[in-house]
Design an enzyme around this catalytic site. Structure first.
Site, short mmCIF file in Angstrom:
data_model
loop_
_atom_site.label_atom_id
_atom_site.label_comp_id
_atom_site.label_asym_id
_atom_site.label_seq_id
_atom_site.Cartn_x
_atom_site.Cartn_y
_atom_site.Cartn_z
CG HIS A 201 28.21 -19.85 7.40
ND1 HIS A 201 28.44 -19.12 8.55
CD2 HIS A 201 27.06 -19.37 6.87
CE1 HIS A 201 27.47 -18.24 8.71
NE2 HIS A 201 26.62 -18.37 7.69
CB CYS A 239 27.43 -15.12 6.45
SG CYS A 239 26.01 -14.60 7.43
CG HIS A 268 24.34 -16.95 3.99
ND1 HIS A 268 24.46 -17.77 5.10
CD2 HIS A 268 24.09 -17.78 2.93
CE1 HIS A 268 24.30 -19.03 4.73
NE2 HIS A 268 24.09 -19.06 3.43
CG ASP A 313 21.50 -15.30 6.75
OD1 ASP A 313 20.77 -16.29 6.94
OD2 ASP A 313 22.64 -15.20 7.21
CG HIS A 314 19.43 -15.19 10.45
ND1 HIS A 314 20.37 -15.13 11.46
CD2 HIS A 314 19.57 -16.42 9.89
CE1 HIS A 314 21.04 -16.26 11.50
NE2 HIS A 314 20.58 -17.07 10.55
CE1 TYR A 327 17.51 -19.35 8.07
CE2 TYR A 327 17.49 -19.69 10.45
CZ TYR A 327 18.18 -19.55 9.26
OH TYR A 327 19.55 -19.60 9.27
#
Length: 352
Positions: A201, A239, A268, A313-314, A327
């Site tokens: 990552h 990401c 991501h 992702d987030h 999350y």
């Protein structure tokens, strides 16, 4: 039709988001999870891995991706004690491979995982989001306990942090590169034998934080990383939000380049809004809500017949949801639907 292996991060039984709700998201394929009650550097037992696998599969989802198997700080620092932790890491790869795991996501960030200055910034629409405001970060001192974010190792005391900072003050980026190469040359042959793809990552954000070295930050550095061990099992978790928070990174180009090479094993996908001073705010996935073109990112993946795993992702916290910042269920589910909608459109357009 190119199958999109859609996945969703889940923090286990303690996660406020129930796994059965994740299953209700259309096209959801896999759960992304980990063993959270074993100290960093220790071996995950087959018993605990199989128990987690059973929980995931009972919910009707696949147990294919682990995020993360943390890398012990002694490995990053290059201490003589690293070899025992690397042996433990190898055993974790072997054990997860036996359980059918296909991808392990990990990072090589010193001390801190992702960094934000605020977890609940209220946006114009009333939702809250994670943000990184440079002026706030510049005033923070992590050694005084002023930072605490989900996903960080909460076992660090102030004394532990001070000790780690002292140790990292003695190494620079080139030392970190050397230690990463040592680690990769040890674990990638084991990953190949276990048929488990390793996916690093990027640093989040992709620049030095609190004077600590960071190296997984730019296209040039990703090229260097992939050449350290030139194996398909040495790949990326790309990401978009992490790399994209640096305006110097061309995310669409990077996604296109590395997916064409077959070196992205895990995506991501999230959006961020870049601010003029180098700060950023996390936003809804929809392209116009942020600074990244999610459609072009997905087009690049589709063009290159991406067959790795992808997760929204987030997300923001919306509709009154409470839980782990970034999350929650609702906004990430919206992101999943946006992403699969783009993918289905690309499938249909390319049929014509």
């Amino acid at each position: 039709m190119i199958n999109l292996k859609l996945s969703f991060r889940w923090y286990g039984e303690e996660d406020p988001v129930k796994i059965e709700y994740i299953k209700q998201i259309p096209s959801m394929d896999s759960i992304v999870t980990a063993i959270y009650d074993v100290p960093v550097g220790e071996v995950w037992s087959m018993e605990s891995i199989n128990k987690l696998k059973e929980t995931v599969e009972k919910a009707g989802l696949n147990f294919d991706v682990i995020e993360s198997v943390p890398v012990h700080e002694d490995i990053k620092l290059g201490f003589s004690s690293r070899d025992k932790y690397i042996e433990n890491y190898k055993q974790n790869i072997i054990n997860l491979g036996k359980a059918g795991v296909k991808v392990i996501c990990y990072n090589f960030m010193p001390v801190f995982d992702w960094t934000r200055s605020q977890l609940d910034k209220k946006l114009e629409d009333g939702s809250t989001a994670l943000v990184y405001y440079k002026d706030q970060i510049d005033k923070m001192d992590p050694l005084k306990g002023e930072l605490s974010l989900p996903g960080w190792d909460s076992s660090y005391t102030k004394e532990d942090l001070k000790d780690l900072f002292d140790k990292y003050s003695k190494i620079d980026e080139e030392d970190l590169w050397t230690n990463l190469e040592y680690f990769l040359k040890e674990i990638i042959p084991v990953a190949e034998a276990s048929n488990v793809k390793m996916a690093i990552h990027p640093d989040d954000p992709p620049w030095s934080i609190f004077g600590l070295p960071r190296i997984i930050t730019t296209e040039e550095n990703l090229d260097r990383f992939l050449k350290l061990v030139d194996s398909e099992y040495n790949g990326l978790t790309l990401c978009t939000g992490s790399l994209g928070s640096g305006s110097f990174n061309d995310i669409v180009r990077m996604v296109d380049k590395y997916s064409a090479q077959g070196r992205i094993h895990f995506m991501h996908v999230r959006n961020i809004k870049l601010l003029d001073d180098g700060s950023f705010e996390e936003s809804a996935h929809y392209s116009s809500c942020g600074s990244l073109n999610i459609v072009e990112i997905m087009k690049a993946l589709h063009k290159n017949k991406f067959d790795g795993y992808l997760r929204p992702d987030h997300g923001r916290m919306i509709w009154g949801e409470t839980g782990k910042p970034g999350y929650g269920l609702y906004d990430r589910a919206l992101g999943a639907m946006y992403i699969t909608g783009i993918w289905e459109t690309l499938d249909n357009v390319n049929k014509e």
